[in-house]
Design a protein around this motif. Sequence first.
Motif, PDB file in Angstrom:
ATOM      1  N   ASN A   7      81.418  99.703  13.550  1.00 12.31           N
ATOM      2  CA  ASN A   7      80.235  99.184  13.837  1.00 12.31           C
ATOM      3  C   ASN A   7      80.319  97.708  14.739  1.00 12.31           C
ATOM      4  O   ASN A   7      79.763  97.591  15.861  1.00 12.31           O
ATOM      5  CB  ASN A   7      79.212  99.220  12.909  1.00 12.31           C
ATOM      6  N   PHE A  15      72.118  92.646  16.677  1.00 12.21           N
ATOM      7  CA  PHE A  15      71.778  93.611  15.685  1.00 12.21           C
ATOM      8  C   PHE A  15      70.385  94.167  15.977  1.00 12.21           C
ATOM      9  O   PHE A  15      70.206  95.343  15.857  1.00 12.21           O
ATOM     10  CB  PHE A  15      71.585  92.847  14.194  1.00 12.21           C
ATOM     11  N   LEU A  18      77.875  91.580  10.085  1.00 12.01           N
ATOM     12  CA  LEU A  18      77.271  92.929   9.602  1.00 12.01           C
ATOM     13  C   LEU A  18      77.345  93.193   8.212  1.00 12.01           C
ATOM     14  O   LEU A  18      76.379  93.779   7.406  1.00 12.01           O
ATOM     15  CB  LEU A  18      77.904  94.297  10.311  1.00 12.01           C
ATOM     16  N   THR A  29      81.410  99.565   8.725  1.00 10.99           N
ATOM     17  CA  THR A  29      81.385  98.260   9.122  1.00 10.99           C
ATOM     18  C   THR A  29      82.104  97.809  10.157  1.00 10.99           C
ATOM     19  O   THR A  29      81.606  97.322  11.078  1.00 10.99           O
ATOM     20  CB  THR A  29      81.208  97.286   8.145  1.00 10.99           C
ATOM     21  N   TYR A  88      82.092  90.061  14.111  1.00 16.75           N
ATOM     22  CA  TYR A  88      80.947  91.080  14.115  1.00 16.75           C
ATOM     23  C   TYR A  88      80.661  91.912  12.939  1.00 16.75           C
ATOM     24  O   TYR A  88      79.773  92.118  12.198  1.00 16.75           O
ATOM     25  CB  TYR A  88      81.013  92.174  15.353  1.00 16.75           C
TER      26      TYR A  88
END
Length: 206
Positions: free
Chosen positions: A142, A194, A128, A139, A124
């Motif tokens: 998240n 996303f 990102l 990042t 992920y």
Amino acid sequence: MTRLFAPNSPSGRWLAFALDGLLISILWGLCVILVIPAGAATAALHQVARSWMRQRCGCDVPAYFRAIRENFKKATVLWVLLLIPLAVIGGNVYALFQAGAALPAAVRVMIGISVPVWIAASTYAFALQGAFENSPGRTLMNGVRLALANLLTTVVVILVVGFGLVCTWLLPYGYFLYFPAGIFFLVRPLDGAFRRALAWGAREES
């Protein structure tokens, strides 16, 4: 036959995509061997895969080099942040193979949990990094949040990357093909995650 593989024909475009994908996979594999550029190369791979998924373009060697250059600083810091837990996990996995059944069950369970968690968080996070402008720390956070908020997609991520690891264990010389192919396979579900996150953020702000 000439028309079949004409540059503007569907088969010609897919052939060009396959050749570019092969070259990009080889470049990614070389970056992984060099270790330091591995993070930027992986983020760039996510970036060109996302461009291809959305626009059917942007997946060629020049675009890949541009993506590496754009992501190099932040993706390298992100890679260093991910290397720290990876080193701990790697040490525990080595201990597991050395000790076998002698290793406490709690340690074996922790290893079994930490490996898929790292796979999900790193996948992920690099996706990102290739799609948005944020600090490496944010990042990574998240990426963890998205992994927890999209459990079905996260399971798919773990299975696909895990399959690549098994293939690498069995046939290590093809590693540079397994993971790029997995990233191209995962680009659509990750992009969906996303989009959902952006939609949730928009609702909270309104």
